[in-house]
Design a protein around this motif. Structure first.
Motif, PDB file in Angstrom:
ATOM      1  N   UNK A   1      11.037   2.359   0.032  1.00  0.00           N
ATOM      2  CA  UNK A   1      11.060   2.664  -1.387  1.00  0.00           C
ATOM      3  C   UNK A   1      11.552   1.471  -2.190  1.00  0.00           C
ATOM      4  N   UNK A   2      10.931   1.275  -3.305  1.00  0.00           N
ATOM      5  CA  UNK A   2      11.346   0.249  -4.252  1.00  0.00           C
ATOM      6  C   UNK A   2      11.842   0.959  -5.504  1.00  0.00           C
ATOM      7  N   UNK A   3      12.879   0.418  -6.101  1.00  0.00           N
ATOM      8  CA  UNK A   3      13.402   0.988  -7.346  1.00  0.00           C
ATOM      9  C   UNK A   3      13.758  -0.144  -8.292  1.00  0.00           C
ATOM     10  N   UNK A   4      13.659   0.124  -9.580  1.00  0.00           N
ATOM     11  CA  UNK A   4      14.062  -0.901 -10.538  1.00  0.00           C
ATOM     12  C   UNK A   4      14.999  -0.310 -11.571  1.00  0.00           C
ATOM     13  N   UNK A   5      15.724  -1.207 -12.205  1.00  0.00           N
ATOM     14  CA  UNK A   5      16.790  -0.796 -13.120  1.00  0.00           C
ATOM     15  C   UNK A   5      16.938  -1.856 -14.207  1.00  0.00           C
ATOM     16  N   UNK A   6      17.282  -1.369 -15.374  1.00  0.00           N
ATOM     17  CA  UNK A   6      17.473  -2.278 -16.504  1.00  0.00           C
ATOM     18  C   UNK A   6      18.952  -2.543 -16.700  1.00  0.00           C
TER      19      UNK A   6
ATOM     20  N   UNK B   1       6.077   3.154   0.295  1.00  0.00           N
ATOM     21  CA  UNK B   1       5.075   2.790   1.306  1.00  0.00           C
ATOM     22  C   UNK B   1       5.517   3.418   2.613  1.00  0.00           C
ATOM     23  N   UNK B   2       4.668   4.278   3.135  1.00  0.00           N
ATOM     24  CA  UNK B   2       5.001   4.915   4.414  1.00  0.00           C
ATOM     25  C   UNK B   2       4.449   4.065   5.553  1.00  0.00           C
ATOM     26  N   UNK B   3       5.337   3.552   6.382  1.00  0.00           N
ATOM     27  CA  UNK B   3       4.955   2.697   7.500  1.00  0.00           C
ATOM     28  C   UNK B   3       5.032   3.480   8.796  1.00  0.00           C
ATOM     29  N   UNK B   4       3.960   3.416   9.557  1.00  0.00           N
ATOM     30  CA  UNK B   4       3.921   3.994  10.896  1.00  0.00           C
ATOM     31  C   UNK B   4       3.607   2.876  11.883  1.00  0.00           C
ATOM     32  N   UNK B   5       4.506   2.676  12.822  1.00  0.00           N
ATOM     33  CA  UNK B   5       4.312   1.652  13.852  1.00  0.00           C
ATOM     34  C   UNK B   5       3.977   2.351  15.157  1.00  0.00           C
TER      35      UNK B   5
ATOM     36  N   UNK C   1       0.825  -1.206   0.000  1.00  0.00           N
ATOM     37  CA  UNK C   1       0.000   0.000   0.000  1.00  0.00           C
ATOM     38  C   UNK C   1       0.863   1.261   0.000  1.00  0.00           C
ATOM     39  N   UNK C   2       0.248   2.411  -0.106  1.00  0.00           N
ATOM     40  CA  UNK C   2       0.996   3.668  -0.031  1.00  0.00           C
ATOM     41  C   UNK C   2       1.244   4.068   1.422  1.00  0.00           C
ATOM     42  N   UNK C   3       0.296   3.691   2.265  1.00  0.00           N
ATOM     43  CA  UNK C   3       0.435   3.996   3.689  1.00  0.00           C
ATOM     44  C   UNK C   3       0.019   2.772   4.486  1.00  0.00           C
TER      45      UNK C   3
END
Lengths: 116, 112
Positions: free
Chosen positions: A91-96, A111-115, A8-10
Protein backbone atom coordinates in the motif's frame (compact mmCIF):
# COMPACT_ATOMS: atom_id res chain seq x y z
CA UNK A 1 -11.13 7.19 -5.09
CA UNK A 2 -8.67 9.03 -2.83
CA UNK A 3 -6.57 10.36 -5.68
CA UNK A 4 -3.64 8.06 -4.90
CA UNK A 5 -3.06 5.55 -7.68
CA UNK A 6 -0.95 2.43 -7.75
CA UNK A 7 0.18 0.25 -10.59
CA UNK A 8 -0.11 -2.62 -11.16
CA UNK A 9 -3.07 -3.67 -9.01
CA UNK A 10 -2.04 -7.30 -9.11
CA UNK A 11 1.29 -8.95 -9.78
CA UNK A 12 2.03 -12.65 -9.91
CA UNK A 13 5.67 -13.58 -10.18
CA UNK A 14 7.95 -16.54 -9.72
CA UNK A 15 10.34 -16.78 -6.84
CA UNK A 16 13.62 -15.12 -7.64
CA UNK A 17 12.22 -12.58 -10.08
CA UNK A 18 12.39 -8.84 -9.58
CA UNK A 19 9.24 -6.72 -9.39
CA UNK A 20 8.62 -2.99 -9.37
CA UNK A 21 5.54 -1.15 -8.19
CA UNK A 22 4.58 2.45 -8.81
CA UNK A 23 2.66 4.92 -6.69
CA UNK A 24 1.32 8.29 -7.78
CA UNK A 25 0.34 10.33 -4.74
CA UNK A 26 -2.04 13.25 -4.51
CA UNK A 27 -0.14 15.97 -6.35
CA UNK A 28 0.24 18.52 -3.56
CA UNK A 29 1.23 15.94 -0.94
CA UNK A 30 4.90 16.09 -0.07
CA UNK A 31 4.97 12.97 2.08
CA UNK A 32 4.64 9.48 0.68
CA UNK A 33 4.54 6.24 2.65
CA UNK A 34 4.82 2.59 1.73
CA UNK A 35 3.16 -0.07 3.87
CA UNK A 36 2.84 -3.81 3.59
CA UNK A 37 -0.29 -5.67 4.63
CA UNK A 38 -0.64 -9.41 5.02
CA UNK A 39 -3.90 -11.28 5.51
CA UNK A 40 -5.55 -10.58 8.83
CA UNK A 41 -3.09 -7.87 9.83
CA UNK A 42 -3.00 -4.13 9.79
CA UNK A 43 -0.67 -2.28 7.43
CA UNK A 44 2.99 -2.27 8.51
CA UNK A 45 5.20 0.69 7.79
CA UNK A 46 8.04 0.11 5.31
CA UNK A 47 9.46 3.51 4.40
CA UNK A 48 8.56 7.13 3.76
CA UNK A 49 9.66 10.10 1.71
CA UNK A 50 9.42 13.79 2.24
CA UNK A 51 9.63 15.20 -1.24
CA UNK A 52 12.46 13.22 -2.87
CA UNK A 53 14.28 12.37 0.36
CA UNK A 54 13.83 8.92 1.88
CA UNK A 55 13.82 9.72 5.58
CA UNK A 56 13.13 6.44 7.29
CA UNK A 57 13.20 2.73 6.51
CA UNK A 58 11.70 -0.02 8.62
CA UNK A 59 13.69 -3.06 9.66
CA UNK A 60 11.12 -4.97 7.59
CA UNK A 61 12.77 -3.49 4.51
CA UNK A 62 15.56 -5.94 3.74
CA UNK A 63 18.38 -5.27 1.32
CA UNK A 64 16.25 -6.75 -1.44
CA UNK A 65 13.84 -3.84 -1.19
CA UNK A 66 14.55 -0.40 -2.58
CA UNK A 67 12.33 2.61 -2.94
CA UNK A 68 12.79 5.84 -4.83
CA UNK A 69 10.98 9.08 -5.37
CA UNK A 70 13.29 10.79 -7.83
CA UNK A 71 11.42 14.02 -8.45
CA UNK A 72 9.35 14.19 -5.33
CA UNK A 73 6.26 13.09 -7.19
CA UNK A 74 5.67 9.41 -8.00
CA UNK A 75 7.51 6.66 -6.16
CA UNK A 76 8.65 3.17 -7.04
CA UNK A 77 9.20 0.18 -4.79
CA UNK A 78 11.39 -2.58 -6.16
CA UNK A 79 11.78 -6.04 -4.71
CA UNK A 80 14.71 -8.05 -5.98
CA UNK A 81 14.94 -11.84 -5.89
CA UNK A 82 11.40 -12.19 -4.61
CA UNK A 83 10.60 -14.79 -1.98
CA UNK A 84 7.28 -16.40 -1.14
CA UNK A 85 7.24 -14.46 2.11
CA UNK A 86 7.06 -11.24 0.09
CA UNK A 87 3.51 -12.10 -0.94
CA UNK A 88 1.34 -9.33 0.46
CA UNK A 89 -0.58 -6.20 -0.39
CA UNK A 90 1.74 -3.22 -0.85
CA UNK A 91 0.00 0.00 0.00
CA UNK A 92 1.06 3.52 -0.77
CA UNK A 93 -0.25 6.52 1.13
CA UNK A 94 0.32 10.23 0.86
CA UNK A 95 -0.06 13.12 3.23
CA UNK A 96 0.09 16.87 3.09
CA UNK A 97 2.19 18.93 5.43
CA UNK A 98 4.68 18.17 8.14
CA UNK A 99 2.64 18.78 11.26
CA UNK A 100 2.01 15.78 13.43
CA UNK A 101 -1.44 17.09 14.19
CA UNK A 102 -2.60 16.50 10.64
CA UNK A 103 -1.61 12.90 10.17
CA UNK A 104 -4.40 11.93 7.82
CA UNK A 105 -2.99 9.64 5.20
CA UNK A 106 -4.78 8.82 1.96
CA UNK A 107 -4.23 5.29 0.77
CA UNK A 108 -4.06 4.02 -2.76
CA UNK A 109 -5.79 0.79 -3.85
CA UNK A 110 -2.65 -1.25 -3.30
CA UNK A 111 -0.67 -3.74 -5.35
CA UNK A 112 -1.32 -7.34 -4.45
CA UNK A 113 1.84 -9.39 -4.96
CA UNK A 114 1.76 -13.17 -5.21
CA UNK A 115 5.09 -14.97 -5.36
CA UNK A 116 4.82 -18.54 -6.59
CA UNK B 1 8.61 -0.94 20.70
CA UNK B 2 5.33 0.89 20.43
CA UNK B 3 2.34 -1.41 19.98
CA UNK B 4 -1.29 -0.83 19.17
CA UNK B 5 -3.70 -3.60 20.09
CA UNK B 6 -7.32 -4.03 19.08
CA UNK B 7 -10.06 -6.26 20.41
CA UNK B 8 -11.98 -8.20 19.42
CA UNK B 9 -10.37 -9.58 16.29
CA UNK B 10 -13.72 -10.63 14.85
CA UNK B 11 -17.31 -9.74 15.60
CA UNK B 12 -20.44 -11.20 14.08
CA UNK B 13 -23.66 -9.30 14.77
CA UNK B 14 -27.22 -9.40 13.60
CA UNK B 15 -28.25 -6.40 11.57
CA UNK B 16 -29.58 -3.78 13.95
CA UNK B 17 -27.35 -4.76 16.85
CA UNK B 18 -24.65 -2.47 18.17
CA UNK B 19 -20.91 -3.03 17.72
CA UNK B 20 -17.87 -1.77 19.59
CA UNK B 21 -14.16 -2.19 18.94
CA UNK B 22 -11.46 -1.17 21.39
CA UNK B 23 -7.96 0.06 20.73
CA UNK B 24 -5.08 0.28 23.21
CA UNK B 25 -1.64 1.73 22.72
CA UNK B 26 1.43 0.88 24.76
CA UNK B 27 2.43 4.55 24.66
CA UNK B 28 0.65 7.90 24.85
CA UNK B 29 -0.47 9.07 21.43
CA UNK B 30 -0.56 12.58 20.04
CA UNK B 31 -3.62 11.54 18.09
CA UNK B 32 -5.45 8.42 17.00
CA UNK B 33 -7.00 7.68 13.66
CA UNK B 34 -9.58 5.19 12.52
CA UNK B 35 -9.72 3.56 9.12
CA UNK B 36 -12.21 1.20 7.49
CA UNK B 37 -11.18 -1.42 4.98
CA UNK B 38 -13.86 -3.18 2.98
CA UNK B 39 -13.17 -6.76 1.83
CA UNK B 40 -10.73 -6.55 -1.08
CA UNK B 41 -10.30 -2.83 -0.59
CA UNK B 42 -7.79 -0.47 0.93
CA UNK B 43 -7.91 1.47 4.22
CA UNK B 44 -10.15 4.52 4.05
CA UNK B 45 -9.71 7.30 6.60
CA UNK B 46 -12.68 7.77 8.91
CA UNK B 47 -11.64 10.21 11.60
CA UNK B 48 -8.82 11.62 13.71
CA UNK B 49 -9.08 12.33 17.44
CA UNK B 50 -6.58 14.65 19.05
CA UNK B 51 -7.79 15.84 22.45
CA UNK B 52 -7.88 13.87 25.67
CA UNK B 53 -11.42 12.57 26.27
CA UNK B 54 -12.57 13.69 22.83
CA UNK B 55 -15.79 12.21 21.46
CA UNK B 56 -16.80 12.57 17.83
CA UNK B 57 -19.83 11.27 16.01
CA UNK B 58 -20.42 10.44 12.39
CA UNK B 59 -24.07 9.43 11.97
CA UNK B 60 -24.25 6.00 13.67
CA UNK B 61 -20.52 5.91 14.49
CA UNK B 62 -19.18 7.26 17.78
CA UNK B 63 -15.44 7.59 18.33
CA UNK B 64 -13.84 8.21 21.69
CA UNK B 65 -10.27 9.01 22.75
CA UNK B 66 -9.33 8.10 26.29
CA UNK B 67 -8.35 10.59 28.97
CA UNK B 68 -4.79 9.24 29.05
CA UNK B 69 -4.62 9.29 25.22
CA UNK B 70 -3.64 5.63 25.21
CA UNK B 71 -6.95 4.05 24.29
CA UNK B 72 -9.83 4.61 21.95
CA UNK B 73 -13.10 3.03 20.91
CA UNK B 74 -15.42 2.97 17.95
CA UNK B 75 -19.09 2.24 18.55
CA UNK B 76 -21.60 1.62 15.80
CA UNK B 77 -25.27 1.88 16.68
CA UNK B 78 -27.80 -0.29 14.85
CA UNK B 79 -25.40 -1.93 12.43
CA UNK B 80 -26.25 -2.25 8.76
CA UNK B 81 -24.85 -4.60 6.14
CA UNK B 82 -22.93 -1.65 4.69
CA UNK B 83 -20.88 -1.54 7.91
CA UNK B 84 -19.17 -4.82 7.00
CA UNK B 85 -15.40 -4.55 6.87
CA UNK B 86 -12.31 -4.32 9.02
CA UNK B 87 -11.86 -1.33 11.29
CA UNK B 88 -8.33 -0.28 12.14
CA UNK B 89 -7.08 2.19 14.67
CA UNK B 90 -3.69 3.76 14.08
CA UNK B 91 -1.42 6.06 16.01
CA UNK B 92 1.59 8.04 14.85
CA UNK B 93 4.98 6.55 15.70
CA UNK B 94 6.20 10.05 16.30
CA UNK B 95 4.63 13.37 15.53
CA UNK B 96 7.46 14.34 13.19
CA UNK B 97 7.32 11.50 10.71
CA UNK B 98 3.62 10.87 10.43
CA UNK B 99 4.39 7.16 10.28
CA UNK B 100 1.40 5.20 11.52
CA UNK B 101 1.36 2.13 13.74
CA UNK B 102 -1.80 0.16 13.01
CA UNK B 103 -3.70 -2.21 15.23
CA UNK B 104 -4.47 -5.62 13.80
CA UNK B 105 -8.05 -4.58 13.14
CA UNK B 106 -11.51 -5.78 14.06
CA UNK B 107 -13.43 -7.51 11.31
CA UNK B 108 -17.16 -6.93 11.48
CA UNK B 109 -19.64 -9.28 9.86
CA UNK B 110 -23.31 -8.27 9.81
CA UNK B 111 -25.99 -10.87 9.25
CA UNK B 112 -29.10 -9.50 7.52
Amino acid sequence: DTGVSQDPRHKITKRGQNVTFRCDPISEHNRLYWYRQTLGQGPEFLTYFQNEAQLEKSRLLSDRFSAERPKGSFSTLEIQRTEQGDSAMYLCASKHGTSGRTDTQYFGPGTRLTVL
Amino acid sequence: GQQVMQIPQYQHVQEGEDFTTYCNSSTTLSNIQWYKQRPGGHPVFLIQLVKSGEVKKQKRLTFQFGEAKKNSSLHITATQTTDVGTYFCAGPRSSNTGKLIFGQGTTLQVKP
